[in-house]
Motif scaffolding. Structure first.
Motif, PDB file in Angstrom:
ATOM      1  N   THR A 107      14.056  -1.014 -11.380  1.00  0.00           N
ATOM      2  CA  THR A 107      14.328  -0.602  -9.999  1.00  0.00           C
ATOM      3  C   THR A 107      13.531   0.645  -9.652  1.00  0.00           C
ATOM      4  O   THR A 107      12.873   0.720  -8.607  1.00  0.00           O
ATOM      5  CB  THR A 107      15.832  -0.294  -9.818  1.00  0.00           C
ATOM      6  N   LEU A 108      13.581   1.615 -10.557  1.00  0.00           N
ATOM      7  CA  LEU A 108      12.829   2.847 -10.317  1.00  0.00           C
ATOM      8  C   LEU A 108      11.335   2.557 -10.244  1.00  0.00           C
ATOM      9  O   LEU A 108      10.630   3.099  -9.395  1.00  0.00           O
ATOM     10  CB  LEU A 108      13.107   3.864 -11.436  1.00  0.00           C
ATOM     11  N   GLN A 109      10.874   1.690 -11.126  1.00  0.00           N
ATOM     12  CA  GLN A 109       9.445   1.363 -11.102  1.00  0.00           C
ATOM     13  C   GLN A 109       9.058   0.715  -9.781  1.00  0.00           C
ATOM     14  O   GLN A 109       8.002   1.003  -9.232  1.00  0.00           O
ATOM     15  CB  GLN A 109       9.103   0.459 -12.290  1.00  0.00           C
ATOM     16  N   ALA A 110       9.945  -0.132  -9.274  1.00  0.00           N
ATOM     17  CA  ALA A 110       9.669  -0.783  -7.985  1.00  0.00           C
ATOM     18  C   ALA A 110       9.613   0.257  -6.873  1.00  0.00           C
ATOM     19  O   ALA A 110       8.741   0.213  -5.998  1.00  0.00           O
ATOM     20  CB  ALA A 110      10.738  -1.824  -7.692  1.00  0.00           C
ATOM     21  N   MET A 111      10.530   1.243  -6.923  1.00  0.00           N
ATOM     22  CA  MET A 111      10.529   2.310  -5.922  1.00  0.00           C
ATOM     23  C   MET A 111       9.253   3.133  -5.996  1.00  0.00           C
ATOM     24  O   MET A 111       8.672   3.502  -4.976  1.00  0.00           O
ATOM     25  CB  MET A 111      11.707   3.256  -6.152  1.00  0.00           C
ATOM     26  N   LEU A 112       8.833   3.410  -7.221  1.00  0.00           N
ATOM     27  CA  LEU A 112       7.624   4.209  -7.404  1.00  0.00           C
ATOM     28  C   LEU A 112       6.397   3.460  -6.886  1.00  0.00           C
ATOM     29  O   LEU A 112       5.504   4.035  -6.279  1.00  0.00           O
ATOM     30  CB  LEU A 112       7.452   4.569  -8.884  1.00  0.00           C
ATOM     31  N   LYS A 113       6.383   2.155  -7.141  1.00  0.00           N
ATOM     32  CA  LYS A 113       5.276   1.322  -6.680  1.00  0.00           C
ATOM     33  C   LYS A 113       5.213   1.333  -5.162  1.00  0.00           C
ATOM     34  O   LYS A 113       4.149   1.504  -4.567  1.00  0.00           O
ATOM     35  CB  LYS A 113       5.504  -0.117  -7.164  1.00  0.00           C
ATOM     36  N   LEU A 114       6.385   1.163  -4.557  1.00  0.00           N
ATOM     37  CA  LEU A 114       6.491   1.169  -3.097  1.00  0.00           C
ATOM     38  C   LEU A 114       5.997   2.508  -2.555  1.00  0.00           C
ATOM     39  O   LEU A 114       5.214   2.562  -1.615  1.00  0.00           O
ATOM     40  CB  LEU A 114       7.951   0.939  -2.708  1.00  0.00           C
ATOM     41  N   GLY A 115       6.445   3.597  -3.180  1.00  0.00           N
ATOM     42  CA  GLY A 115       6.034   4.936  -2.767  1.00  0.00           C
ATOM     43  C   GLY A 115       4.527   5.092  -2.825  1.00  0.00           C
ATOM     44  O   GLY A 115       3.898   5.560  -1.875  1.00  0.00           O
ATOM     45  N   ALA A 116       3.948   4.654  -3.938  1.00  0.00           N
ATOM     46  CA  ALA A 116       2.499   4.785  -4.117  1.00  0.00           C
ATOM     47  C   ALA A 116       1.768   3.988  -3.049  1.00  0.00           C
ATOM     48  O   ALA A 116       0.796   4.452  -2.445  1.00  0.00           O
ATOM     49  CB  ALA A 116       2.104   4.317  -5.517  1.00  0.00           C
ATOM     50  N   THR A 158       7.023  10.760  -4.543  1.00  0.00           N
ATOM     51  CA  THR A 158       8.361  10.530  -5.094  1.00  0.00           C
ATOM     52  C   THR A 158       8.803  11.750  -5.895  1.00  0.00           C
ATOM     53  O   THR A 158       8.038  12.305  -6.678  1.00  0.00           O
ATOM     54  CB  THR A 158       8.355   9.294  -5.996  1.00  0.00           C
ATOM     55  N   VAL A 159      10.030  12.155  -5.659  1.00  0.00           N
ATOM     56  CA  VAL A 159      10.588  13.334  -6.319  1.00  0.00           C
ATOM     57  C   VAL A 159      11.835  12.928  -7.096  1.00  0.00           C
ATOM     58  O   VAL A 159      12.727  12.296  -6.535  1.00  0.00           O
ATOM     59  CB  VAL A 159      10.980  14.411  -5.299  1.00  0.00           C
ATOM     60  N   LEU A 175       7.655   7.666 -16.342  1.00  0.00           N
ATOM     61  CA  LEU A 175       7.816   6.697 -15.251  1.00  0.00           C
ATOM     62  C   LEU A 175       6.769   6.902 -14.161  1.00  0.00           C
ATOM     63  O   LEU A 175       6.410   5.966 -13.462  1.00  0.00           O
ATOM     64  CB  LEU A 175       9.205   6.830 -14.630  1.00  0.00           C
ATOM     65  N   GLY A 176       6.313   8.148 -13.997  1.00  0.00           N
ATOM     66  CA  GLY A 176       5.261   8.410 -13.026  1.00  0.00           C
ATOM     67  C   GLY A 176       5.721   9.005 -11.708  1.00  0.00           C
ATOM     68  O   GLY A 176       5.041   8.848 -10.694  1.00  0.00           O
ATOM     69  N   PHE A 177       6.868   9.686 -11.696  1.00  0.00           N
ATOM     70  CA  PHE A 177       7.266  10.406 -10.484  1.00  0.00           C
ATOM     71  C   PHE A 177       6.249  11.500 -10.186  1.00  0.00           C
ATOM     72  O   PHE A 177       5.744  12.144 -11.111  1.00  0.00           O
ATOM     73  CB  PHE A 177       8.653  11.035 -10.662  1.00  0.00           C
ATOM     74  N   ASP A 178       5.971  11.744  -8.908  1.00  0.00           N
ATOM     75  CA  ASP A 178       5.001  12.771  -8.533  1.00  0.00           C
ATOM     76  C   ASP A 178       5.524  14.174  -8.801  1.00  0.00           C
ATOM     77  O   ASP A 178       4.784  15.044  -9.233  1.00  0.00           O
ATOM     78  CB  ASP A 178       4.667  12.665  -7.038  1.00  0.00           C
TER      79      ASP A 178
END
Ligand code: C2E
Ligand code: MG
Ligand code: MG
Length: 283
Positions: free
Chosen positions: A222-231, A237-238, A254-257
């Protein structure tokens, strides 16, 4: 634009002392009564919590978090008095005070030679949709004498930014001013067909459970999907509520900014924040 997501929303009350709690009607009335008589310059105080860039470790912003110490009621957390202030109308002067105080802090930090980082001020939905809001923002920037891009607004959960006419007009006016708007705890506001269910959020909140539960299959994807969407949408993403080194490493992987939380720093008084930033820059 920024999505402030993840461990947030649910965590805010996690460090509240046990036994406190202004939940009953009479408590709300006491808060309401005290608020109406409060001089914010005496009883209010602003703390600032740094947000760092996950990749570089540099400070990229500070979040302004209001504190209220009342002689009779003691320390009352914002999660308790902001909703009361929204009902009573006191939110208008609170919004004004927080904007001006945070903008003045930016000016003071600049005068002290701190790097030019923006301050992010929490705005409650009612403050945001108030017709006088844009005037307050413009005035705070002007009085402090800071560039508009040094102020960011964090619109707290509960307001739909897109489906609300007043809110979209405010967003457009803020864009014209040059002030960014961030969404606080987008998880709380329900993404379209939100996969971050209440249950999943609950898994994300408490220290020990965090890693165990989040390393389970679903929350991570789920988090990865959110991060992908953000990118994809160019939204930063924070991760908030980063309390331990383990959390921080997990978030980095995970790659949060950006990230924020007790592991990086607790919310600090204005002067302590300046020292914190300066000691970090020279470390
Ligand atoms: P928020 O904007 O999501 O703020 C984050 C909250 O999490 C803050 O609580 C902060 O002290 C806390 N926090 C930060 N790092 C950690 C961590 O690692 N672990 C845990 N457990 N907590 C952490 P605070 O200051 O009590 O604020 C609660 C909420 O009250 C805020 O949530 C925001 O919605 C609202 N608020 C705070 N200041 C203001 C303000 O000036 N104006 C308005 N309208 N709302 C405010
Ligand atoms: Mg916030
Ligand atoms: Mg937050």
């Amino acid at each position: 634009r920024t999505i402030l997501a993840l461990l947030d929303g649910q965590i805010s009350g996690a460090d509240k002392p046990p036994g406190h709690g202004f939940s009953s009607n009479s408590d709300d009335e006491n808060v309401r009564d005290a608020l109406s008589k409060t001089d914010p310059d005496v009883q209010f105080n602003m703390l600032y919590q740094p947000r760092i860039c996950t990749a570089s470790g540099r400070v990229c912003a500070v979040e302004a978090l209001v504190r209220w110490e009342n002689p009779a009621l003691g320390a009352i957390p914002p999660a308790t008095f902001i909703p009361v202030a929204e009902q009573s109308g006191d939110i208008a002067w609170i919004t004004d005070w927080t904007l001006q105080t945070a903008c003045n802090a930016v000016r003071d930090w600049t005068d002290q030679g701190c790097p030019a980082i923006p301050v992010s001020v929490n705005i409650s939905p009612m403050g945001y949709t108030d017709p006088r809001f844009i005037g307050l923002v413009a005035n705070a920037i002007r009085v402090a004498g800071i560039p508009a891009n040094r102020l960011e607004l964090e619109v707290t959960a509960g307001l739909s930014l897109c489906g609300n006419k007043k809110a979209s007009a405010t967003a457009a006016a803020l864009r014209d001013l040059g002030v960014r708007v961030n969404i606080d705890s987008v998880v709380d506001q329900g993404l379209p067909d939100s996969t971050l269910t209440v249950e999943n959020q609950a898994c994300l909140q408490r220290g020990d459970k965090f890693i165990r539960r989040v390393t389970g299959k679903d929350p991570v994807s789920t988090l990865q999907a959110m991060l992908k969407l953000g990118a994809k949408m160019g939204i930063k993403t924070v991760a908030a509520g980063v309390e331990t080194l383990q959390h921080a490493e997990f978030i980095r992987k995970l790659g949060f900014d950006q990230m924020q939380g007790f592991h990086i720093s607790r919310p600090l008084a204005q002067g302590d924040l300046a020292h914190w930033i300066q000691s970090r820059a020279s470390a």
